[in-house]
Design an enzyme around this catalytic site. Sequence first.
Site, PDB file in Angstrom:
ATOM      1  N   SER A   1       0.748  -1.361  -0.059  1.00  0.00           N
ATOM      2  CA  SER A   1      -0.199   0.060   0.062  1.00  0.00           C
ATOM      3  C   SER A   1       0.912   1.214   0.063  1.00  0.00           C
ATOM      4  O   SER A   1       0.265   2.325  -0.396  1.00  0.00           O
ATOM      5  CB  SER A   1      -0.899   0.131   1.144  1.00  0.00           C
ATOM      6  OG  SER A   1      -0.221  -0.094   2.509  1.00  0.00           O
TER       7      SER A   1
ATOM      8  N   HIS B   1      -5.171  -3.990  -2.044  1.00  0.00           N
ATOM      9  CA  HIS B   1      -5.038  -3.097  -3.266  1.00  0.00           C
ATOM     10  C   HIS B   1      -5.006  -3.473  -4.460  1.00  0.00           C
ATOM     11  O   HIS B   1      -4.679  -2.982  -5.398  1.00  0.00           O
ATOM     12  CB  HIS B   1      -3.640  -2.132  -2.826  1.00  0.00           C
ATOM     13  CG  HIS B   1      -3.629  -1.337  -1.541  1.00  0.00           C
ATOM     14  ND1 HIS B   1      -4.261  -0.347  -1.434  1.00  0.00           N
ATOM     15  CD2 HIS B   1      -3.508  -1.787  -0.354  1.00  0.00           C
ATOM     16  CE1 HIS B   1      -4.212   0.177  -0.213  1.00  0.00           C
ATOM     17  NE2 HIS B   1      -3.861  -0.821   0.588  1.00  0.00           N
TER      18      HIS B   1
ATOM     19  N   LYS C   1     -12.058  -0.297  -0.817  1.00  0.00           N
ATOM     20  CA  LYS C   1     -10.934   0.415  -1.620  1.00  0.00           C
ATOM     21  C   LYS C   1     -11.617   0.298  -3.105  1.00  0.00           C
ATOM     22  O   LYS C   1     -12.397   1.222  -3.314  1.00  0.00           O
ATOM     23  CB  LYS C   1      -9.657  -0.287  -1.558  1.00  0.00           C
ATOM     24  CG  LYS C   1      -9.129  -0.325  -0.055  1.00  0.00           C
ATOM     25  CD  LYS C   1      -7.767  -0.808   0.091  1.00  0.00           C
ATOM     26  CE  LYS C   1      -7.043  -0.727   1.433  1.00  0.00           C
ATOM     27  NZ  LYS C   1      -8.026  -1.268   2.763  1.00  0.00           N
TER      28      LYS C   1
END
Length: 369
Positions: free
Chosen positions: A167, A195, A224
Amino acid sequence: MQSLAAELDRLRRLHRLRSLRLPSGVDFTSNDYLGLARHPALREAVIVALDDDAVVGAGGSRLLRGHHLAHAELEEFAASFFGAERALYFGGGFLANFALFTTLAERHDAVVFDERIHASVKEGIHASPAERYRARHNNLESFTGELKRARENGARRIFMAVESVYSMDGDLAPLRGLSDLANRFEAVLVVDEAHATGIFGKSGRGLGEGLQNGRWITLHTCGKALGVSGALICASVETIAYLINKARPFIYSTAPPPFLARVVKRALQLIDEEPWRRERVLKLAHLAHRELNPEATFAGSQIVPVIIGDDEAAIAVAEAVQQAGFDVRAIRPPTVPEGTSRLRVAINALHGEDEIRALAAAIGAARKR
């Protein structure tokens, strides 16, 4: 109370005192990589879900009355979507990771983890009675050595903990090599796809798409690229059943609102319906890298770090860029290693090429001050 004040003063002097700040300017900070958080289909899914059963809160933990049809439907859909035997929905990624490692990794077990793994995994590992072995970042030789040490020290079971996309650096884990090591040492590979979910893989299932096997446990966060909230652990039938029965963060937490489960399911469907989003974000990421880090090797993801080094300098550059109309934040230790304070630039599918070039110009001007 004096000790709290003293600690806050120490953080202030180190330029590491944090505070909450409302969003302002062009978003180059959030993890809404696909731009789904404001997608009309997800807003419609919220309305439909509330109209269907009018339930806002779950009303209890999943093992009491908090388990709703929406949770069951999401988990069934997610298991099929990610190619897993079963899935379990948690209120957030931190909670899910903490549950995984405090529940599965027991005394006489070992956890071999990447040194840059997310704080949620580190907290789970530290709260577990298992032995801990730190491997150098993305270094297969180091992982091999730590796995050997764990076996030589008599570990009953070994868990390997990695992120697929890191990240803060935006680099990709060597998942094929790590999977081979897991097979060789009969270890369980736990991959945090936070991610990568929705962006990587042939069809947006994550960087591990096509590589997963019976030794894998994957975590897919929903707040996300999916634009909603929560997290999904995907694993074997036995592993999920064990978590339901033994994971205290799951057992003793109020279930996520059922309407959120409906919206997460809709977000997963959008991954297949609108593949242009993941294609565009990676195309823009290449442009951002060329504009922001022309001398560095492209890490491969939509996360583009601009290393400043000094904490105070990173804050100053971030503030200047914010004044220029771009929401970019300074990231400082302990989130990143000492001496590597940075701007973490997150690219999303709704950015324009001109916005990325303007951001690069603003950062360049701020660094020259």
